[in-house]
Design a protein around this motif. Sequence first.
Motif, PDB file in Angstrom:
ATOM      1  N   VAL A 168       0.864  -1.184   0.000  1.00 11.52           N
ATOM      2  CA  VAL A 168       0.000   0.000   0.000  1.00 11.52           C
ATOM      3  C   VAL A 168       0.900   1.233   0.000  1.00 11.52           C
ATOM      4  N   PRO A 169       1.419   1.631  -1.153  1.00 10.29           N
ATOM      5  CA  PRO A 169       2.456   2.671  -1.163  1.00 10.29           C
ATOM      6  C   PRO A 169       1.955   4.081  -0.874  1.00 10.29           C
ATOM      7  N   ASN A 170       0.682   4.343  -1.098  1.00 16.53           N
ATOM      8  CA  ASN A 170       0.193   5.718  -0.971  1.00 16.53           C
ATOM      9  C   ASN A 170       0.118   6.197   0.476  1.00 16.53           C
ATOM     10  N   HIS A 171      -0.086   5.278   1.426  1.00 18.56           N
ATOM     11  CA  HIS A 171      -0.292   5.700   2.808  1.00 18.56           C
ATOM     12  C   HIS A 171       0.065   4.582   3.775  1.00 18.56           C
ATOM     13  N   ILE A 172       0.372   4.961   5.003  1.00 19.78           N
ATOM     14  CA  ILE A 172       0.642   3.987   6.061  1.00 19.78           C
ATOM     15  C   ILE A 172      -0.107   4.424   7.317  1.00 19.78           C
ATOM     16  N   ALA A 173      -0.125   3.571   8.328  1.00 24.38           N
ATOM     17  CA  ALA A 173      -0.805   3.893   9.578  1.00 24.38           C
ATOM     18  C   ALA A 173      -0.134   5.074  10.271  1.00 24.38           C
ATOM     19  N   ARG A 174      -0.934   5.862  10.989  1.00 28.46           N
ATOM     20  CA  ARG A 174      -0.386   7.028  11.691  1.00 28.46           C
ATOM     21  C   ARG A 174       0.651   6.634  12.746  1.00 28.46           C
ATOM     22  N   ASN A 175       0.535   5.438  13.279  1.00 30.31           N
ATOM     23  CA  ASN A 175       1.454   5.014  14.340  1.00 30.31           C
ATOM     24  C   ASN A 175       2.439   3.964  13.835  1.00 30.31           C
ATOM     25  N   TYR A 176       2.902   4.128  12.590  1.00 32.25           N
ATOM     26  CA  TYR A 176       3.822   3.141  12.011  1.00 32.25           C
ATOM     27  C   TYR A 176       5.026   2.933  12.938  1.00 32.25           C
ATOM     28  N   TYR A 206       3.842  17.645   6.055  1.00 36.21           N
ATOM     29  CA  TYR A 206       3.548  18.127   7.404  1.00 36.21           C
ATOM     30  C   TYR A 206       2.705  19.403   7.380  1.00 36.21           C
ATOM     31  N   ILE A 207       2.056  19.653   8.509  1.00 40.35           N
ATOM     32  CA  ILE A 207       1.304  20.889   8.730  1.00 40.35           C
ATOM     33  C   ILE A 207       1.996  21.576   9.902  1.00 40.35           C
ATOM     34  N   PRO A 208       3.059  22.312   9.615  1.00 37.53           N
ATOM     35  CA  PRO A 208       3.896  22.866  10.693  1.00 37.53           C
ATOM     36  C   PRO A 208       3.096  23.712  11.684  1.00 37.53           C
ATOM     37  N   GLY A 209       3.422  23.518  12.955  1.00 41.68           N
ATOM     38  CA  GLY A 209       2.819  24.322  14.012  1.00 41.68           C
ATOM     39  C   GLY A 209       1.451  23.864  14.465  1.00 41.68           C
ATOM     40  N   LYS A 210       0.904  22.847  13.857  1.00 43.36           N
ATOM     41  CA  LYS A 210      -0.431  22.369  14.234  1.00 43.36           C
ATOM     42  C   LYS A 210      -0.376  20.904  14.662  1.00 43.36           C
ATOM     43  N   ALA A 211      -1.132  20.583  15.693  1.00 40.05           N
ATOM     44  CA  ALA A 211      -1.237  19.201  16.160  1.00 40.05           C
ATOM     45  C   ALA A 211      -2.401  18.502  15.473  1.00 40.05           C
ATOM     46  N   LYS A 234      -8.316  11.520  21.506  1.00 43.65           N
ATOM     47  CA  LYS A 234      -7.023  12.163  21.314  1.00 43.65           C
ATOM     48  C   LYS A 234      -6.035  11.191  20.675  1.00 43.65           C
ATOM     49  N   PHE A 235      -5.145  11.763  19.866  1.00 41.28           N
ATOM     50  CA  PHE A 235      -4.020  10.991  19.326  1.00 41.28           C
ATOM     51  C   PHE A 235      -2.854  11.956  19.155  1.00 41.28           C
ATOM     52  N   SER A 236      -1.741  11.633  19.780  1.00 37.66           N
ATOM     53  CA  SER A 236      -0.602  12.546  19.794  1.00 37.66           C
ATOM     54  C   SER A 236       0.163  12.489  18.477  1.00 37.66           C
ATOM     55  N   GLU A 237       0.133  13.611  17.742  1.00 41.62           N
ATOM     56  CA  GLU A 237       0.901  13.736  16.498  1.00 41.62           C
ATOM     57  C   GLU A 237       1.181  15.222  16.280  1.00 41.62           C
ATOM     58  N   PHE A 238       2.443  15.596  16.445  1.00 41.16           N
ATOM     59  CA  PHE A 238       2.837  16.989  16.236  1.00 41.16           C
ATOM     60  C   PHE A 238       4.192  17.033  15.544  1.00 41.16           C
ATOM     61  N   PRO A 239       4.259  17.781  14.449  1.00 42.42           N
ATOM     62  CA  PRO A 239       3.145  18.441  13.773  1.00 42.42           C
ATOM     63  C   PRO A 239       2.249  17.425  13.066  1.00 42.42           C
ATOM     64  N   ALA A 240       1.047  17.859  12.794  1.00 40.18           N
ATOM     65  CA  ALA A 240       0.122  16.983  12.071  1.00 40.18           C
ATOM     66  C   ALA A 240       0.646  16.703  10.666  1.00 40.18           C
ATOM     67  N   LYS A 241       0.256  15.555  10.142  1.00 33.92           N
ATOM     68  CA  LYS A 241       0.657  15.147   8.794  1.00 33.92           C
ATOM     69  C   LYS A 241      -0.570  15.129   7.879  1.00 33.92           C
ATOM     70  N   TRP A 242      -0.308  15.242   6.589  1.00 33.88           N
ATOM     71  CA  TRP A 242      -1.406  15.084   5.625  1.00 33.88           C
ATOM     72  C   TRP A 242      -2.021  13.685   5.785  1.00 33.88           C
ATOM     73  N   THR A 243      -3.329  13.625   5.586  1.00 33.42           N
ATOM     74  CA  THR A 243      -4.047  12.354   5.681  1.00 33.42           C
ATOM     75  C   THR A 243      -3.904  11.565   4.374  1.00 33.42           C
ATOM     76  N   GLY A 244      -4.082  10.252   4.478  1.00 30.11           N
ATOM     77  CA  GLY A 244      -3.811   9.339   3.370  1.00 30.11           C
ATOM     78  C   GLY A 244      -4.461   9.697   2.057  1.00 30.11           C
ATOM     79  N   ASN A 245      -5.684  10.233   2.083  1.00 32.63           N
ATOM     80  CA  ASN A 245      -6.356  10.590   0.831  1.00 32.63           C
ATOM     81  C   ASN A 245      -6.009  11.991   0.361  1.00 32.63           C
ATOM     82  N   GLY A 246      -5.019  12.617   1.025  1.00 36.64           N
ATOM     83  CA  GLY A 246      -4.547  13.916   0.566  1.00 36.64           C
ATOM     84  C   GLY A 246      -5.087  15.101   1.332  1.00 36.64           C
TER      85      GLY A 246
END
Length: 626
Positions: A168-176, A206-211, A234-246
């Motif tokens: 699945v090259p386009n996306h992976i789990a947030r907690n890889y 990334y979405i710098p400065g945003k969780a 809640k799920f800890s991810e900082f900075p936030a990343k783009w989601t799998g579908n863009g």
Amino acid sequence: MKRTLLIVLALSCTGSITFAQKSPNILMNKSAEVVAQPKKAVVYQVFTRLFGNKNTTNKPWGTIEENGVGKFNDFTDKALQEIKKLGVTHIWYTGVPHHDVIRDYTKYGISNDDPDVVKGRAGSPYAVKDYYNVNPDLAVDPAKRLQEFEALIKRSHANGLKVIIDIVPNHIARNYKGLTNPKGVKDFGADDNTSVEYARDNNFYYIPGKAFEVPTSPDYKPLNGEPNPLNDGKFSEFPAKWTGNGSREAKPDINDWYETIKVNYGIKPDGSKDFPELPSGYENKGYQDHFMYWKDKDVPSSWRKFRDIALYWLNKGVDGFRYDMAEMVPVEFWSYMNSSIKVKNPNALLLAEVYNPKEYRNYIKLGKMDYLYDKVETYDHLKAVIQGNAMPDPLSEIQEGMTDIEHHMLHFLDNHDEQRLASSEFAGTPEKGKPLMVVSATISSSPTMIYFGQEVGEAGNEDAGFGKRSRTSIFDYVGVPNHQRWMNGGLFDGGQLTPKEKELRDFYSRLLNFTLKSDAMTGKFQEIQTVNRNETANYDPGLYSYVRYTDAEKVIVIANFSWVTSSTILLKVPADVITKWQLKSGDFRLKDQLYGSSYLMRIENGVGLIKLTVKPSESLILKLDY
């Protein structure tokens, strides 16, 4: 050598439903020399965690203890032999790479997954958490899960089946988190510069400065609201990343692929490419030329990571891959990836999910894919026909429009993403699906794919929790009733099937095995629909017919999509076909390759005439000896 003529006839109509009125098979090898067309392949897709599950409780949102789960070891020699005898060449074990699941495996060193970013309880197989290991749910001993899968690969090979798994090259789990990475392999994102939205060798955007914020909806609660220490919104991810579908939002929509993060392949946020492009003419070059082109090129980090994952599994004995949402990844990456795979194993089967017909040739010729889904044309039209929304006639135009790539367009009627063929949302009954299956399997030289349980009429009627009826859930622990009756407590002998289910599986076996053995299935296609639609008396609205042929074998197919109307016709095989087949005037015996009935074709004035009565939902595959 004795030559045989094969005629496949397909009659289609929907009884009382009124249809809307609509109007050289040669491959090139890596050195560009002419090679013979290979025989048909048949892929059996199996959702691995469901195949061996004997539990019939099917409680919505049920746990493993309540609803059960299948294991690698459930694929016994007997089970694999029966799959092989069905007429299968490749088995696609869906959901093998370790993906998020809501189950405590911490004693094996595996971190718990957060329900706020997991769909269902059993988790989506397309939110991969560790590409260098396998789903612990599938192992009798999770500590030895990789060894158990390696044993399954060997067992599959010993029973004459080649093995396909997902990448699945386009996306992976947030907690890889890779727990068993080979020496020198770093996890995705380990070296990323997270202070910027984009850098070519960052694995993520990334979405710098945003969780990251967990999406919310009044209509959905993770685990259906069941208490869980991590189910806190809640799920800890900082900075936030783009989601799998863009999605570029720190808080994606509940309908986004929020459990995944998009992988960066060197496509800048403005859509421009930050990597070398293939020179003009490479669409006509073989995989070795593509491999040599990339050999000295500096490519983005993600390219190398996924290439290494593929080569790792090839070294384990895997024979090919099914690529999820391949068109969301640049075609140049596929040239790089697939040429590396083919240099290592020229016979590897590479199957991709691509839904844009305008891109088919790019992903085949530039991306070096073996096969793409023929979903938005053949599949969608067959579905429209059986639902009474279209005439079958445009199938000819669809097929002729893909003449140059038809071998590369894999046909299917059922898979984990689609509504079950037998469901009320598709064909309605397994029997109504029969003519669709005949046409799907015989209209081209492309591989055929079926989804486990399809051959015994599985309709996907269960509300599994996150997954709802009409599709067998890929997110929940659930049983598959018709398949379980065939499994018969692990005997894999069909002992609990109803008579109709046994007849259906026999039909699939006859059809699929025929396609594997038939020389005509590798030959040319020509429609005879137009002449019969225009000139044949009582040629009912849904009837459909065509021929397939080689020098050694000729085919006419006739299938009846109507589930209420028998059709008696004098089918015409037009003069140009008779001329191509070099047949003279006279009578010729035909034999149905599914059930053995005999027919007669009389050639008069250069035209073949065959008197036929085709019953509701019946198809004939006729072979002529001459």
